[in-house]
Enzyme design. Structure first.
Site, PDB file in Angstrom:
ATOM      1  N   GLY A 270       0.731  -1.331   0.073  1.00  0.00           N
ATOM      2  CA  GLY A 270      -0.097  -0.107  -0.170  1.00  0.00           C
ATOM      3  C   GLY A 270       0.625   1.320   0.134  1.00  0.00           C
ATOM      4  O   GLY A 270       0.442   2.129  -0.781  1.00  0.00           O
TER       5      GLY A 270
ATOM      6  N   ASN B  62      -8.491   3.544   8.134  1.00  0.00           N
ATOM      7  CA  ASN B  62      -8.005   2.641   8.783  1.00  0.00           C
ATOM      8  C   ASN B  62      -8.161   2.467  10.623  1.00  0.00           C
ATOM      9  O   ASN B  62      -8.209   1.393  10.985  1.00  0.00           O
ATOM     10  CB  ASN B  62      -6.513   2.442   8.575  1.00  0.00           C
ATOM     11  CG  ASN B  62      -5.738   3.734   8.635  1.00  0.00           C
ATOM     12  OD1 ASN B  62      -5.930   4.505   7.927  1.00  0.00           O
ATOM     13  ND2 ASN B  62      -4.892   3.574   9.591  1.00  0.00           N
TER      14      ASN B  62
ATOM     15  N   GLN C  38      -7.774  -0.587   2.986  1.00  0.00           N
ATOM     16  CA  GLN C  38      -8.718  -1.237   4.058  1.00  0.00           C
ATOM     17  C   GLN C  38     -10.064  -1.474   3.538  1.00  0.00           C
ATOM     18  O   GLN C  38     -10.890  -2.319   4.248  1.00  0.00           O
ATOM     19  CB  GLN C  38      -8.783  -0.295   5.140  1.00  0.00           C
ATOM     20  CG  GLN C  38      -7.709   0.105   5.939  1.00  0.00           C
ATOM     21  CD  GLN C  38      -7.163  -1.152   6.826  1.00  0.00           C
ATOM     22  OE1 GLN C  38      -7.991  -1.979   7.240  1.00  0.00           O
ATOM     23  NE2 GLN C  38      -5.950  -1.017   7.351  1.00  0.00           N
TER      24      GLN C  38
ATOM     25  N   HIS D  96      -1.982  -7.914   2.487  1.00  0.00           N
ATOM     26  CA  HIS D  96      -1.678  -8.431   3.726  1.00  0.00           C
ATOM     27  C   HIS D  96      -3.095  -7.892   4.728  1.00  0.00           C
ATOM     28  O   HIS D  96      -3.155  -8.319   5.849  1.00  0.00           O
ATOM     29  CB  HIS D  96      -0.360  -8.107   4.718  1.00  0.00           C
ATOM     30  CG  HIS D  96      -0.188  -6.759   4.799  1.00  0.00           C
ATOM     31  ND1 HIS D  96      -0.191  -6.323   6.284  1.00  0.00           N
ATOM     32  CD2 HIS D  96       0.116  -5.840   4.427  1.00  0.00           C
ATOM     33  CE1 HIS D  96      -0.108  -4.930   6.244  1.00  0.00           C
ATOM     34  NE2 HIS D  96       0.232  -4.661   5.086  1.00  0.00           N
TER      35      HIS D  96
ATOM     36  N   THR E 280      12.815  -7.380 -10.762  1.00  0.00           N
ATOM     37  CA  THR E 280      12.388  -8.794 -10.866  1.00  0.00           C
ATOM     38  C   THR E 280      10.915  -9.033  -9.893  1.00  0.00           C
ATOM     39  O   THR E 280      11.033  -8.708  -8.820  1.00  0.00           O
ATOM     40  CB  THR E 280      13.261  -9.941 -10.512  1.00  0.00           C
ATOM     41  OG1 THR E 280      14.505  -9.554 -11.370  1.00  0.00           O
ATOM     42  CG2 THR E 280      12.762 -11.260 -10.558  1.00  0.00           C
TER      43      THR E 280
ATOM     44  N   CYS F 217       1.398   1.747  12.781  1.00  0.00           N
ATOM     45  CA  CYS F 217       2.386   2.701  12.609  1.00  0.00           C
ATOM     46  C   CYS F 217       2.521   3.698  13.526  1.00  0.00           C
ATOM     47  O   CYS F 217       3.618   4.232  13.903  1.00  0.00           O
ATOM     48  CB  CYS F 217       2.338   3.285  10.980  1.00  0.00           C
ATOM     49  SG  CYS F 217       1.725   2.335   9.802  1.00  0.00           S
TER      50      CYS F 217
END
Ligand code: PLP
Length: 390
Positions: A76, A156, A184, A206, A242, A329
């Site tokens: 995100g 969130n 979210q 995730h 990659t 966070c």
């Protein structure tokens, strides 16, 4: 859920979710037998390439987009950075003004602050007490220098869902790009980028039972946007490096599962959510944060006046309950939540929030346990608080 022989309830799904076993199973071969670099020319690589193509189709389908409009990223944060800086710099000739809201995730807010340091002007729109942005405010803020509006789909911390369709309509009418951080919202709010008039959309694996470190940015065909990863020609030369093949495969599977049957999962979550909200609000001096109805079905965010959110979290941890005071966070800092302050809560009250975010694996028994423990913890902390009315 049990840990050893103690009861445990994970109620922090907005922070992250466990990778679903079916997702993991689908990913595993791409770490071992199907390990070819998708850019190589031999057969082993074709399988990796094909798997990426399948995942891209799944993500596109979940958003109502075209596969060629999906670009895989590391999550995100990268998607938000790419969308905002990419559009800001690519369209600098047209203007240097961006509109956002005061309650965005820091991946958006700090990106906007960075742009302010580099000559851009940013309007941070206020929200109402429930955390809703007013579409009329968005329209009023637009100037002839505005190139981008970035407003999150759902918050969130407090779970408030924004009027994205209306904002998208305004952006289109004024010929301004519209980005939404839907990190979210995936799996909870049905998304259709066409009818929502969204030009760019960020998501992250995730948050919906996919792996960490993988995300995507939807970029509508024709959007003028710069790239920042220079190197190889991956992602149609717009995001070099990659590819994280197992992560991409996992994201593709997870988004398919998350957007399949949103209705019945939401019914389950809303039932648990209502039980929690109703009982928690019966504790005196408790305030519900966020919108009463326009909110994510798994989000419960309350303030217990006179006590600190951090203390609640620590005590709940002793009971095997995993919750949060706000975004992960921000949880290491003691600053009050910028989201709650923007909703008009005074500084001293904005410290005391508890965020419970449920997942599909949570049960009525889990809610019973939460409702058994939380009142005890609140009572215990209030009995020690000099601020609590005795
Ligand atoms: N945007 C929102 C609304 C979020 O909740 C998060 C994560 O908490 C992010 C962006 C960042 O996503 P990631 O952890 O994938 O970088």
């Amino acid at each position: 859920m049990t840990e050893g022989n103690r009861r445990a309830v994970y109620a922090d799904h907005a922070a992250t979710t466990p990778t679903h076993p079916d997702v993991l199973e689908k990913m595993m071969p791409y770490y071992s037998v199907i390990f070819g670099n998708p850019s190589s020319l031999y057969e082993l690589s074709n399988a990796s390439q094909q798997a990426i193509g399948e995942a891209r189709k799944n993500v596109a389908k979940a958003l109502g987009a075209l596969p060629e409009e999906i670009f895989f990223t590391s999550g995100g944060t990268e998607s938000d950075n790419w969308a905002i800086k990419g559009v800001a710099y690519a369209n600098i000739e047209r203007g240097n003004h961006i509109i956002t809201s005061q309650i965005e995730h820091h991946a958006v807010l700090h990106t906007c602050e960075y742009l302010e340091e580099h000559g851009f002007l940013v309007t941070y729109l206020p929200v109402d007490r429930y955390g809703r942005v007013s579409p009329a405010d968005v329209e009023t803020a637009i100037t002839d220098k505005t190139t981008l509006i970035t407003i999150m789909t759902a918050n969130n911390e407090i779970g408030t869902i924004q009027p994205i369709r209306e904002i998208g309509e305004i952006a289109r009418r004024h010929n301004v790009y519209f980005h939404t951080d839907a990190v979210q919202a995936i799996g909870a709010v049905p998304i259709d980028v066409v009818s929502m008039n969204v030009d760019l959309l960020s998501l992250s694996g995730h948050k919906f039972y996919g792996p960490k470190g993988i995300g995507a940015l939807f970029i509508k065909n024709g959007v003028n946007i710069d790239s920042f990863h220079h190197g190889g020609s991956q992602e149609r030369k717009r995001r070099a490096g990659t590819e994280n093949v197992p992560g991409i495969v996992g994201l593709g599977k997870a988004i398919e599962m998350a957007t399949n049957d949103i209705e019945s999962r939401n019914r389950h979550l809303r039932r648990l959510q209502s039980r929690l909200i109703e009982r928690l609000l019966s504790i005196p001096h408790t305030i519900l944060n966020g919108h009463p109805s326009e909110r994510l079905p798994n989000n419960v965010n309350v303030i217990f006046e006179y006590i600190e959110g951090e203390s609640i979290i620590l005590l709940l941890d002793n009971y095997g309950i995993y919750a949060s005071t706000g975004s992960a966070c921000a949880s290491a800092s003691v600053d009050p939540s910028h989201v709650l302050l923007a909703c008009g809560l005074p500084q001293e009250i904005a410290h005391g929030s508890l965020r419970l975010t449920l997942g599909e694996e949570n049960t009525d028994d889990d809610v019973d346990y939460l409702l058994e423990v939380i009142p005890i913890v609140v009572e215990q902390l209030r009995s020690m608080s000099p601020l609590a009315a005795k």
